[in-house]
Design a protein around this motif. Structure first.
Motif, short mmCIF file in Angstrom:
data_model
loop_
_atom_site.label_atom_id
_atom_site.label_comp_id
_atom_site.label_asym_id
_atom_site.label_seq_id
_atom_site.Cartn_x
_atom_site.Cartn_y
_atom_site.Cartn_z
N ASP A 390 16.39 0.01 -48.87
CA ASP A 390 15.64 0.17 -47.62
C ASP A 390 14.62 1.29 -47.77
O ASP A 390 14.54 1.91 -48.82
CB ASP A 390 16.59 0.56 -46.48
N CYS A 391 13.95 1.56 -46.68
CA CYS A 391 12.95 2.63 -46.67
C CYS A 391 13.60 3.97 -47.05
O CYS A 391 14.62 4.35 -46.51
CB CYS A 391 12.36 2.73 -45.27
N ARG A 392 12.99 4.69 -47.97
CA ARG A 392 13.58 5.95 -48.43
C ARG A 392 13.50 7.05 -47.36
O ARG A 392 14.18 8.06 -47.45
CB ARG A 392 12.91 6.44 -49.70
N CYS A 393 12.63 6.87 -46.39
CA CYS A 393 12.53 7.90 -45.36
C CYS A 393 13.78 7.94 -44.49
O CYS A 393 14.04 8.96 -43.84
CB CYS A 393 11.30 7.67 -44.49
N GLU A 407 10.18 1.82 -41.64
CA GLU A 407 8.95 1.19 -42.13
C GLU A 407 7.90 2.26 -42.36
O GLU A 407 6.90 2.32 -41.65
CB GLU A 407 8.44 0.17 -41.11
N CYS A 408 8.15 3.12 -43.34
CA CYS A 408 7.25 4.25 -43.50
C CYS A 408 5.92 3.82 -44.11
O CYS A 408 4.88 4.41 -43.84
CB CYS A 408 7.90 5.35 -44.34
N GLY A 409 5.98 2.81 -44.95
CA GLY A 409 4.73 2.37 -45.58
C GLY A 409 4.26 3.29 -46.69
O GLY A 409 3.15 3.13 -47.20
N HIS A 410 5.07 4.27 -47.09
CA HIS A 410 4.65 5.11 -48.20
C HIS A 410 5.78 5.40 -49.19
O HIS A 410 5.74 6.38 -49.92
CB HIS A 410 3.96 6.38 -47.72
N CYS A 411 6.81 4.56 -49.18
CA CYS A 411 7.82 4.68 -50.23
C CYS A 411 7.80 3.39 -51.05
O CYS A 411 7.24 2.38 -50.62
CB CYS A 411 9.21 4.94 -49.65
N ASP A 412 8.40 3.44 -52.24
CA ASP A 412 8.36 2.27 -53.11
C ASP A 412 8.95 1.03 -52.45
O ASP A 412 8.40 -0.06 -52.54
CB ASP A 412 9.05 2.57 -54.46
N ASN A 413 10.07 1.21 -51.74
CA ASN A 413 10.72 0.04 -51.14
C ASN A 413 9.89 -0.59 -50.02
O ASN A 413 9.95 -1.80 -49.82
CB ASN A 413 12.10 0.43 -50.61
N CYS A 414 9.14 0.24 -49.29
CA CYS A 414 8.29 -0.32 -48.24
C CYS A 414 7.04 -0.95 -48.84
O CYS A 414 6.60 -2.01 -48.42
CB CYS A 414 7.84 0.78 -47.28
N LEU A 415 6.46 -0.28 -49.82
CA LEU A 415 5.20 -0.74 -50.38
C LEU A 415 5.37 -1.98 -51.22
O LEU A 415 4.51 -2.83 -51.30
CB LEU A 415 4.59 0.36 -51.25
ZN ZN Z 1 9.57 3.51 -46.58
#
Ligand code: ZN
Ligand code: ADP
Length: 625
Positions: A390-393, A407-415
């Motif tokens: 999941d999102c690392r944040c 849904e941070c949009g700036h971690c590997d899992n989201c991107l």
């Molecule tokens: Zn993320």
């Protein structure tokens, strides 16, 4: 405006909304306040005590530097780090603000001279190291100079619950308590990037804050890209990253002094300017290495966590963790040193199960059972971060009690969401190989057998004759490691907590072996370079394309100027300013002033030199140009 900055007690600019905005623009060169900055500044100007909790790079300094220009007397800043203090003074002086510091790095004649000037009211801001507060000279200064505002930076140092406890900070609280008449009219702002509720409470109590209002922004650092890469051949992976990002400077963290030396040495052999930084180095060497990194003559600093606090540089473009950190807080702090200037930066953790057992091995050495449990608890959070699909944040911000929407949009899992692939058969193959070798070998050996290696170690033990030998030839080593990591994570495989790290079956291994438990593994798909991913572009970056050749040329001018003045390059202009220049081609004063980070003073001091270069590159729009 000029006189106003350079004299301590000149006429005060107006503190209306437009007054604050013009100081922001004319002096600091920023077009807008960041979240909460304006509220904090107003609140302080009204004379209230304030607690500011904002992540690194959030823009805390401005919260006291700007009011300092709108108050009648000097602003006193208590700051524990000499390097950081010097950076700020350099930066303030470069924007034309009269500021100075007093700390142990100067001789006593110099210190007394500055104290006399402070008492005369020559400075807008004066920075003091906490130990200075305790000294008779510091006490004298405090009673004699006129103070409008006190700012306590890195305020978590006051608390034993935080890291970096500095008992001298408490002195300030005592002074305020002992002399209410003098101090009640001087508002105090405490600022920190790390405060759990307990630490925040302690700050309020110890500094005797009077019903302070707490301003807290999210801890999410949207310009940092978080990524976990499976650790196969770490040095090779590091070289690859550095080769892909040739202009970037950054920090590599590792867990021991010896590793620091080793990694720095290997980087040097590859012709890279890399220096070690750890507690085992002579003071002078360490200082020099830090200086070289800050001034840009060393590209990489390889550091143990012990000395991270001293490394403060706004344009750190990557923070790589070569080894697994022991807890999330440390990881957040260390990665937080990337991208303080608001531009994109990478935070890469290289992770392997072997690292995990290494940390477990250290934890096992602890005698106290409570301490051991606590260390495991912290480690498990870290592991959860490393393993999550999941999102690392979510795990990252959980430490601060912040719930992230995932849904941070700036971690590997989201991107680049990992691909889930079915791996039940492969899991069975791996476990069989472990069973056939009597659960006495480490992963590398097991994978060698699966991949049909005829290495000496395999042949010597007759393992090349096993039925499992070569049954995993069709897949790369990285795949087998990934399968093993997944099994370890879910408890279907065990590893001893000693230096041999031999693998063994667990209770649930049998179900996997029988095919009763389906296994899927996540395949992460690394994103190649920072700028590949358009969605991730931080809002601070220019929207127009950056002229790379011009950017390089501007960096050269900046470096020459910085060397001449003996300041770090970013004091002249941050990368962000240069990028905007290289995208917008400002060739007159008005256009130059629109560039983020350009105020009146910087325009006057450096504008011509930079515009001369920009003119050479600017697209010719008409024949009269
Ligand atoms: Zn993320
Ligand atoms: P912190 O102390 O919270 O780690 P800093 O005060 O060093 O952060 O600020 C980080 C960076 O953000 C600096 O380069 C600073 O110039 C920049 N900055 C601060 N406020 C603003 C703003 N309102 N607009 C643009 N940049 C800003």
């Amino acid at each position: 405006m000029k006189e106003l900055l350079e004299q301590g007690c000149a006429q005060i600019p107006d503190s209306t909304s437009s007054g604050l905005s013009s100081t922001l623009r004319d002096v600091f060169g920023h077009n807008q306040f960041r979240p909460m900055q304006e509220d904090i500044i107003r609140y302080l100007l009204q004379g209230h005590d304030t607690l500011v909790i904002m992540p690194t790079g959030g823009g805390k300094s401005l919260c006291y530097q700007l009011p300092a220009l709108h108050l009648p007397h000097t602003t006193l800043v208590i700051s524990p780090l000499i390097a950081l203090m010097q950076n700020q003074i350099d930066a303030l002086q470069a924007t034309g603000v009269a500021a100075t510091c007093i700390n142990s790095s100067m001789d006593s004649a110099e210190a007394s001279e500055r104290e006399r000037a402070a008492i005369r009211g020559d400075y807008r801001l004066i920075y003091l190291a906490p130990e200075r507060l305790m000294s008779p000279a510091g006490q004298r200064l405090l009673t004699k100079m006129k103070i409008s505002l006190i700012a306590v930076d890195e305020a978590h140092c006051i608390s034993e619950w935080g890291h970096d406890f500095r008992p001298e900070y408490r002195m300030l609280g005592e002074m305020r308590a002992n002399d209410p008449e003098r101090f009640s009219s001087i508002p105090l702002v405490a600022l920190t990037a790390t405060a759990t509720p307990r630490v925040a409470e302690d700050i309020t109590l110890q500094l005797r804050l009077d019903e302070p209002r707490e301003f807290q922004t999210s801890f999410e650092r949207t310009n940092l890209r978080y990524e976990v890469r499976p650790k196969h051949d770490m040095m090779k992976q590091v070289f690859e990253y550095l080769d892909e990002n040739p202009n970037d400077e950054g920090i590599i963290y590792c867990q021991s002094r010896a590793r620091c030396e080793q990694i720095a040495d290997q980087l040097q052999r590859r012709g890279m300017s890399a220096l070690p930084y750890h507690a085992g180095l002579e003071n002078e060497v360490r200082k020099q290495n830090q200086h070289d990194f800050i001034y840009g003559s060393a590209r990489v600093i390889v550091a143990t966590i012990a000395f991270g606090m001293g490394i403060d540089k706004p344009d750190v473009r990557f923070v790589i963790h070569a080894d697994l950190p022991r807890h999330m807080e440390g990881y957040y702090q260390e990665t937080g040193r990337a991208g303080r200037d608001g531009m994109n930066a990478d935070c890469i953790l290289f992770y392997s199960a072997a690292d995990r057992t290494k940390v477990e091995y250290f934890i096992e050495q602890k005698e106290d059972a409570d301490q051991r449990d606590h260390a495991y608890w912290m480690l498990n959070k870290m592991i959860r971060y490393a393993h999550t699909t999941d999102c690392r944040c979510i795990p990252l911000l959980d430490y601060f009690g912040e719930k992230h929407n995932g849904e941070c949009g700036h971690c590997d899992n989201c991107l680049n969401p990992p691909k889930l692939v079915e791996a039940t058969q492969d899991a069975r193959k791996l476990l069989s190989a472990i069973a056939r070798t009597n659960q006495r070998y480490g992963l590398t050996h097991i994978i060698d057998i699966l991949r049909g290696s005829n290495a000496q170690k395999v042949v010597d033990r007759n393992h090349h004759q096993l039925s499992v030998h070569g049954i995993g030839k069709d897949k790369p080593k990285s795949h087998w490691l990934n399968v093993a990591e997944t099994l370890l994570r879910d408890g279907h495989l065990g590893m001893t907590v000693d230096e041999y790290r031999t693998t063994h079956l667990t209770e649930s291994s049998t179900s996997v072996l029988k095919g009763e438990l389906p296994i899927t593994v996540a395949i992460s798909r690394a994103i190649k370079t920072k700028d590949d991913v358009v969605v991730r572009r931080s809002k601070n970056e220019p929207t127009r394309p950056v002229d790379a050749a011009l950017f390089d040329a501007l960096r050269v001018v900046r470096r020459e100027l910085a060397e001449k003045k003996g300041v770090p390059p970013y004091v002249i202009f941050g990368d962000i300013s240069l990028k905007h220049m290289a995208a917008d081609y400002p060739i007159n004063d008005f256009a130059f002033l629109q560039i983020p980070g350009v105020g009146q003073t910087k325009l006057e001091r450096y504008g011509e030199q930079f515009m001369a270069v920009i003119r050479d590159f600017a697209p010719q729009t008409s024949s009269c140009d």
